[in-house]
Write a protein that holds these residues in place. Sequence first.
Motif, PDB file in Angstrom:
ATOM      1  N   ARG A  27       1.164  -1.222   0.020  1.00  0.00           N
ATOM      2  CA  ARG A  27       0.064   0.084  -0.277  1.00  0.00           C
ATOM      3  C   ARG A  27       0.950   1.354   0.188  1.00  0.00           C
ATOM      4  NH1 ARG A  27      -5.565  -0.858   2.231  1.00  0.00           N
ATOM      5  NH2 ARG A  27      -5.766   1.254   1.332  1.00  0.00           N
ATOM      6  N   GLU A  30      -0.169   4.292  -2.182  1.00  0.00           N
ATOM      7  CA  GLU A  30      -1.439   4.933  -1.810  1.00  0.00           C
ATOM      8  C   GLU A  30      -1.214   5.586  -0.544  1.00  0.00           C
ATOM      9  OE1 GLU A  30      -5.950   3.261  -0.730  1.00  0.00           O
ATOM     10  OE2 GLU A  30      -4.526   2.227  -1.486  1.00  0.00           O
ATOM     11  N   TRP A  31      -0.290   5.064   0.506  1.00  0.00           N
ATOM     12  CA  TRP A  31      -0.346   5.809   1.553  1.00  0.00           C
ATOM     13  C   TRP A  31       0.900   6.893   1.947  1.00  0.00           C
ATOM     14  CZ3 TRP A  31      -0.581   0.910   5.323  1.00  0.00           C
ATOM     15  CH2 TRP A  31      -1.985   0.307   5.273  1.00  0.00           C
ATOM     16  N   HIS A  37      -2.174   8.195   7.207  1.00  0.00           N
ATOM     17  CA  HIS A  37      -1.731   6.699   6.991  1.00  0.00           C
ATOM     18  C   HIS A  37      -0.367   6.157   7.401  1.00  0.00           C
ATOM     19  CE1 HIS A  37      -5.448   6.620   4.518  1.00  0.00           C
ATOM     20  NE2 HIS A  37      -5.472   5.492   5.056  1.00  0.00           N
ATOM     21  N   SER A  41       0.225   3.622   9.919  1.00  0.00           N
ATOM     22  CA  SER A  41       0.752   2.540   9.781  1.00  0.00           C
ATOM     23  C   SER A  41       2.150   2.449  10.787  1.00  0.00           C
ATOM     24  CB  SER A  41       1.411   2.290   8.436  1.00  0.00           C
ATOM     25  OG  SER A  41       2.300   3.145   8.088  1.00  0.00           O
ATOM     26  N   LEU A 174      -6.128  -1.392   7.176  1.00  0.00           N
ATOM     27  CA  LEU A 174      -6.130  -1.980   5.869  1.00  0.00           C
ATOM     28  C   LEU A 174      -6.948  -1.607   5.020  1.00  0.00           C
ATOM     29  CD1 LEU A 174      -4.368  -4.005   3.984  1.00  0.00           C
ATOM     30  CD2 LEU A 174      -5.610  -5.909   4.971  1.00  0.00           C
ATOM     31  N   ASP A 177     -10.406   3.675   3.805  1.00  0.00           N
ATOM     32  CA  ASP A 177     -10.293   4.606   2.344  1.00  0.00           C
ATOM     33  C   ASP A 177     -10.785   6.095   2.812  1.00  0.00           C
ATOM     34  OD1 ASP A 177     -12.922   3.907   2.340  1.00  0.00           O
ATOM     35  OD2 ASP A 177     -12.736   2.877   0.436  1.00  0.00           O
ATOM     36  N   ARG A 184      -5.078   4.496  -5.350  1.00  0.00           N
ATOM     37  CA  ARG A 184      -4.403   3.274  -5.526  1.00  0.00           C
ATOM     38  C   ARG A 184      -4.358   3.193  -7.107  1.00  0.00           C
ATOM     39  NH1 ARG A 184      -6.952  -1.968  -2.916  1.00  0.00           N
ATOM     40  NH2 ARG A 184      -5.689  -1.259  -1.285  1.00  0.00           N
TER      41      ARG A 184
END
Length: 190
Positions: A27, A30-31, A37, A41, A174, A177, A184
């Motif tokens: 990811r 995207e993150w 994020h 994470s 996970l 969104d 993505r």
Amino acid sequence: MLDVFYSAFSPACFALLGLWLVVVQIRLREWQGSAVHRRRSYAVALYFALPGIMSLLALVNPHDSAFWRISFAIVALGGAVVLATVRGLPLRGVAAGQPVAAGQPVAAGQPGAAVADAPPRPDQLGLATYIIGILIYVLIAALALTGGLAALRTEAVLLTLLLFLGFNVAWLLLFDDRYPSHGRPPATAL
């Protein structure tokens, strides 16, 4: 005293950390553009790494109670401080003069105006997990300073609870969104 528990628990923590790093790698595109994020994470990684480190330290010299008590206290208090720092408590307030709404500029005073660089307010579940994690780390540190078999067993339960909490935070993140980042990349056929 709990050598068997920590011998099994430590590899489980690091295995989950490894799996989480794979998820982060998947990811990453995207993150990487989302501060929310990235912070979350990293916090998930702490939920797996710190209990693993404590478990390893408990195995270094299981018969020296002073060693594991001091190491647990240091790692747990460090975990509480880092988790609070990663969380960004207290939340930064909204500054005037930089309004946006859904990614589009909006004049100040208009409905839906917000600040461009202000982080989105986290959901209440996310905040609760940070608070619970911080409290558990502080409790582990306090128990480590008291020592004894009851404290060891309670710490083992609390470390298991941290791992469970980390797994649930990872699962929620996970599939989160709500905070748009770079998006993505489109799926491609191989």
